[in-house]
Enzyme design. Structure first.
Site, mmCIF file in Angstrom:
data_model
loop_
_atom_site.group_PDB
_atom_site.id
_atom_site.type_symbol
_atom_site.label_atom_id
_atom_site.label_comp_id
_atom_site.label_asym_id
_atom_site.label_seq_id
_atom_site.Cartn_x
_atom_site.Cartn_y
_atom_site.Cartn_z
ATOM 1 N N ARG A 102 -2.661 3.136 -34.494
ATOM 2 C CA ARG A 102 -1.532 4.167 -33.819
ATOM 3 C C ARG A 102 -0.482 3.834 -34.423
ATOM 4 N NH1 ARG A 102 -3.421 5.081 -28.567
ATOM 5 N NH2 ARG A 102 -4.088 2.974 -28.368
ATOM 6 N N TYR A 103 0.019 2.591 -34.811
ATOM 7 C CA TYR A 103 1.227 2.261 -35.263
ATOM 8 C C TYR A 103 1.094 1.752 -36.594
ATOM 9 C CZ TYR A 103 2.171 1.538 -30.330
ATOM 10 O OH TYR A 103 2.610 1.679 -29.027
ATOM 11 N N ARG A 106 -0.104 -2.384 -37.500
ATOM 12 C CA ARG A 106 -1.168 -2.927 -36.617
ATOM 13 C C ARG A 106 -2.441 -2.060 -36.147
ATOM 14 N NH1 ARG A 106 3.318 -2.026 -34.211
ATOM 15 N NH2 ARG A 106 3.671 -1.807 -32.266
ATOM 16 N N CYS A 115 -17.164 -6.791 -20.808
ATOM 17 C CA CYS A 115 -16.103 -7.808 -20.153
ATOM 18 C C CYS A 115 -16.770 -8.897 -19.212
ATOM 19 C CB CYS A 115 -15.286 -6.971 -19.580
ATOM 20 S SG CYS A 115 -14.145 -5.737 -20.508
ATOM 21 N N CYS A 119 -12.317 -4.494 -14.081
ATOM 22 C CA CYS A 119 -11.194 -4.187 -13.204
ATOM 23 C C CYS A 119 -11.308 -2.910 -12.730
ATOM 24 C CB CYS A 119 -10.070 -4.545 -13.988
ATOM 25 S SG CYS A 119 -9.979 -6.061 -15.108
ATOM 26 N N CYS A 122 -9.350 -0.049 -14.649
ATOM 27 C CA CYS A 122 -9.213 -0.340 -16.210
ATOM 28 C C CYS A 122 -9.016 0.880 -16.987
ATOM 29 C CB CYS A 122 -10.675 -0.780 -16.639
ATOM 30 S SG CYS A 122 -10.674 -0.903 -18.447
ATOM 31 N N ARG A 124 -9.612 1.646 -19.735
ATOM 32 C CA ARG A 124 -10.979 1.892 -20.644
ATOM 33 C C ARG A 124 -12.222 1.964 -19.886
ATOM 34 N NH1 ARG A 124 -8.452 -1.394 -25.328
ATOM 35 N NH2 ARG A 124 -7.295 -0.021 -26.399
ATOM 36 N N ASP A 285 -2.271 3.241 -16.115
ATOM 37 C CA ASP A 285 -2.427 4.213 -16.777
ATOM 38 C C ASP A 285 -2.989 5.322 -16.007
ATOM 39 O OD1 ASP A 285 -1.315 3.721 -19.467
ATOM 40 O OD2 ASP A 285 -3.084 1.884 -19.565
ATOM 41 N N ASP A 322 2.324 3.306 -21.425
ATOM 42 C CA ASP A 322 1.664 4.027 -22.647
ATOM 43 C C ASP A 322 1.636 5.475 -22.562
ATOM 44 O OD1 ASP A 322 0.212 2.571 -24.856
ATOM 45 O OD2 ASP A 322 -0.253 1.207 -23.340
ATOM 46 N N LYS A 329 3.575 3.181 -26.735
ATOM 47 C CA LYS A 329 4.331 2.360 -25.833
ATOM 48 C C LYS A 329 5.804 3.002 -25.600
ATOM 49 C CE LYS A 329 1.376 -1.542 -25.089
ATOM 50 N NZ LYS A 329 0.356 -1.202 -25.967
HETATM 51 S S1 SF4 Z 1 -9.087 -4.102 -18.046
HETATM 52 FE FE1 SF4 Z 1 -10.622 -3.321 -18.739
HETATM 53 S S2 SF4 Z 1 -11.010 -4.066 -20.964
HETATM 54 FE FE2 SF4 Z 1 -9.688 -5.123 -19.868
HETATM 55 S S3 SF4 Z 1 -10.860 -7.061 -18.872
HETATM 56 FE FE3 SF4 Z 1 -10.569 -5.486 -17.241
HETATM 57 S S4 SF4 Z 1 -12.255 -4.053 -17.603
HETATM 58 FE FE4 SF4 Z 1 -12.339 -5.218 -19.263
#
Ligand code: SF4
Length: 363
Positions: A102-103, A106, A115, A119, A122, A124, A285, A322, A329
């Protein structure tokens, strides 16, 4: 094929990661009346609650801020028109599988899509999980390295995912050996929740693997509530810091979890006490089914402004958004300065009182 390290030991008495609504119910972390909604969520999104996180949840508190982050909630099935499957636009900047560029200086290297915990907010969430996008094959990884090799402007490689620290030390070391040979890469950064959600996994073998690239190594620790910074988590951070790994933090600002300057102040202090420099405070997000965690940018700015007076400069994170669509960002904290019509500046102190600062003199 990449092998994910098991974070827990199976067995009668050994604690294990809870992966289904039934597991959570049996552990007393999900009331029976929420079981069917949790099952509906589980058909769409992965669930994992490690023993370290399960031990932090107060089952008698319906609004427990740790439970809110990890225990499925029927509101996750409500998708608003603003929400999108790829909220920060990874796909638009992915030239080869596993790379997000994206940049200019990096890239993200997404080697694994699992994971240790999942979460509920999340960003993603449509890509991670045991049934997600999988892990990079040897050929895909080599294609990712070839891309990095061919771009001399790439100074930093950020391993994210998924959580790269779920990989076995052997597998991590193999990946980092690939980066070692790329001269223009100077910095390797890992984004992880493991030091908090599975602190015992931060052992000598894993730490040695993290340093395998020979590059300057950073770990960006993701934690959102001061209760996550247990003695065990702090000890895991200390093991990383003692090994010469620099730690920074990332936190997501979440309604009902940490949308309070007192809670955030405690968290940022806990980071600094653990040799973790506060880095990013992310505005949430627009991930699908996460509107119950969302708040207005103006609310976030007020919370961040309150932090200014409450805690040391060492403890101040940068409040960032983001920009949806993959535009990167933006720092979105309210400015402490405005220019008046006479050319003077009005500068706000930490109490919100304004003071005049003169324009540059012409003499
Ligand atoms: S935010 Fe998403 S990618 Fe990060 S640890 Fe939690 S579930 Fe996994």
């Amino acid at each position: 094929m990449t092998t994910a390290r098991k974070t827990v030991v199976s067995g009668k008495a050994a604690p294990r990661t809870l992966k289904t609504p039934q597991d959570l119910g049996a552990a007393g972390l999900l009331p029976p009346e929420r079981l069917s909604e949790a099952e509906a969520v589980a058909r769409r999104y992965a669930i994992a609650v490690t023993p370290a996180i399960a031990a932090l949840i107060d089952p008698d508190d319906l609004d427990d801020p740790i439970a809110r982050q990890f225990v499925p909630d029927g509101r996750e099935l409500i998708v608003t028109p603003q929400e999108r499957a790829d909220p920060i636009g990874d796909a638009a900047h992915s030239p080869v599988k596993g790379i997000v560029h994206r940049y200019p200086d990096r890239v993200l290297l997404k080697a694994v899509h699992v994971c240790p915990v999942y979460c509920r907010f999340c960003f993603r969430r449509e890509m991670v999980g045991p049934t997600g996008d999988g892990t990079l094959s040897a050929a895909e990884l080599e294609a990712a390295f070839a891309y990095i090799r061919s771009r001399p402007d790439i100074w930093e490689v950020i391993l994210t995912g998924g959580d790269p620290l779920v990989l076995s030390p052997r597998r991590l070391a193999e990946i980092l050996q690939g980066l070692k040979a790329i001269e223009h890469v100077k910095i390797v950064r890992f984004h992880s929740r493991v030091p908090v959600v599975d602190p015992q996994a931060i052992n000598a073998a894993l730490i040695a693997a993290l340093k395998e690239s020979g590059k300057v190594t950073y770990v960006a620790l993701h934690a959102n509530h001061p209760r996550e910074m247990t003695d065990e988590a702090r000890a895991a951070c200390a093991r990383l810091a003692d090994a010469g790994i620099t730690l920074v933090s990332q936190t997501v600002l979440l309604k009902g979890v940490n949308d309070d300057s007192v809670i955030l102040a405690d968290l940022m202090r806990a980071f600094v006490e653990s040799r973790v420099k506060p880095y990013y405070l992310h505005h949430p997000d627009l991930a699908p089914g996460t509107s119950h965690f969302s708040l207005e940018i103006a609310e976030g700015q007020a919370i961040v402004a309150a932090l200014r007076g409450r805690i040391s400069g060492l403890c101040q994170p940068t409040y960032v958004l983001d920009i949806p669509g993959g535009y990167g960002k933006a720092a979105i904290g309210a400015s402490a300065v405005r220019q008046a019509d006479d050319g003077c500046y009005a500068v706000s102190d930490y109490r919100g009182e304004e003071h005049v600062y003169p324009p540059k003199s012409s003499a």
